[in-house]
Write a protein that holds these residues in place. Structure first.
Motif, short mmCIF file in Angstrom:
data_model
loop_
_atom_site.label_atom_id
_atom_site.label_comp_id
_atom_site.label_asym_id
_atom_site.label_seq_id
_atom_site.Cartn_x
_atom_site.Cartn_y
_atom_site.Cartn_z
N THR A 47 4.75 -4.72 1.48
CA THR A 47 3.72 -5.62 2.02
C THR A 47 4.25 -6.59 3.07
O THR A 47 3.49 -7.44 3.54
N LYS A 48 5.52 -6.47 3.45
CA LYS A 48 6.07 -7.47 4.37
C LYS A 48 5.45 -7.40 5.76
O LYS A 48 5.50 -8.37 6.52
N ASN A 49 4.85 -6.26 6.11
CA ASN A 49 4.23 -6.13 7.43
C ASN A 49 2.72 -6.44 7.41
O ASN A 49 2.04 -6.26 8.39
N HIS A 50 2.21 -6.86 6.22
CA HIS A 50 0.79 -7.21 6.14
C HIS A 50 0.49 -8.47 6.95
O HIS A 50 1.34 -9.36 7.09
N GLU A 51 -0.74 -8.53 7.44
CA GLU A 51 -1.16 -9.72 8.22
C GLU A 51 -1.71 -10.78 7.27
O GLU A 51 -2.72 -10.56 6.61
#
Length: 312
Positions: A47-51
């Motif tokens: 989830t680190k690339n979630h906005e």
């Protein structure tokens, strides 16, 4: 005054820990996050690339968090006009193909504008008119009570007149009674006078005969005494009895009831609203059907991306 953001954070809890208030929202997975869970969300590999953005209560932004109830992984992006329901892209392909589709934001704005127009109609047309009608009802209530009070006075005055008339009739009946009594007493007085005169004659004759009987006999003793009148007196006068007829009351109660008058009866009449009012009602009818669509847009049982009714 608390900001809209603080207001939302106070009432919406974190979807991850379900303990702290949400301060952020992940637009990718539509989850509400507190400060701690946001950091953990950003540090996870998946989830680190979630906005992630700050959690706001702007309704237009919240539309982007709604998920389809039939396709849980899909966001609601469109609105089907014929079916009058929000749909995702999978819904369009599977069951709404060929239908007239508009964006969810467009449908939201149309319904929002319709609600505003409805509120305007209520505030500017219906409420003032109903306030006017309510004042009119209060005035009519006062007038009705005044009418009833006036009629009550008229009935009481009329009743007093009827009672007065009855008293006059009663007085006349008593006077007539006394006249009949006086006539009878006069006849009785004549009879008493005649009897008294005969008694006087008898008494005088008795006294004369007694004196003759007690006196010393002389030549007058042998003179015949004329008592021929005793033959007439022996025929006793015919006795006359007088009796007044008993009073027989008439059914005056029923007669008064039948002839007292026409009793007051409530009548009502209705007036139609004017044309402007009818046009307002027609505008209201045309908008009423669209107002219920607002709830359908946000009626998603999926917890993820839910829209709290408190912010409607």
């Amino acid at each position: 005054m608390a900001s809209a953001s603080a207001f939302a954070q106070h009432y919406v809890e974190c979807d991850n820990c379900e303990k702290n208030s949400a301060q952020f929202v992940c637009k990718t997975c539509s989850g509400h996050l507190c400060e701690e869970c946001k950091i953990d969300h950003e540090n996870r590999k998946l989830t680190k690339n979630h906005e992630i953005t700050a959690f706001k209560t702007d309704k237009e932004e919240l539309l982007g968090l709604l998920h389809c109830s039939e396709h849980n992984t899909k966001k609601l992006e469109c609105f089907c006009g014929p079916c009058k329901k929000p749909v995702c892209t999978d819904c369009i392909v599977s069951s709404h193909n060929g239908h007239k589709i508009k964006t969810l934001l467009t449908a939201y704005e149309e319904i929002r504008d319709s609600l505003k127009r409805t509120i305007e109609v209520i505030e500017c047309t219906f409420l003032p008119k109903y306030c006017e009608l309510l004042r009119s009802e209060d005035q009519k209530d006062l007038e009705l009570r005044n009418q009833a009070n006036k009629i009550e006075k008229e009935i009481k005055t009329y009743t007093q007149n009827v009672v007065g008339r009855v008293m006059e009739i009663s007085k006349h009946a008593i006077e007539k009674l006394r006249m009949e009594e006086e006539n009878g007493r006069q006849e009785l007085q004549k009879s008493k006078t005649e009897l008294s005169e005969r008694m006087n004659i008898l008494q005088q004759t008795r006294d004369m005969l007694s004196a003759t009987l007690e006196a010393k006999p002389d030549i007058s003793y042998f003179k015949p005494v004329d008592v021929s009148f005793l033959t007439e007196i022996n025929a006793l006068p015919i006795q006359t009895y007088y009796q007044l007829d008993k009073f027989k009351p008439g059914d005056i109660g029923q007669m008064i009831k039948d002839n007292f008058g026409i009793f007051a009866k409530l009548r009502s009449s209705r007036t139609l609203c004017d044309r402007s009012e009818r046009r307002s009602s027609e505008r209201w009818d045309s908008q009423a059907s669209s107002n219920s669509l607002m709830k359908k847009i946000f009626a998603s049982p999926n917890r993820k991306g839910r829209f709290d009714d408190r912010y409607n």
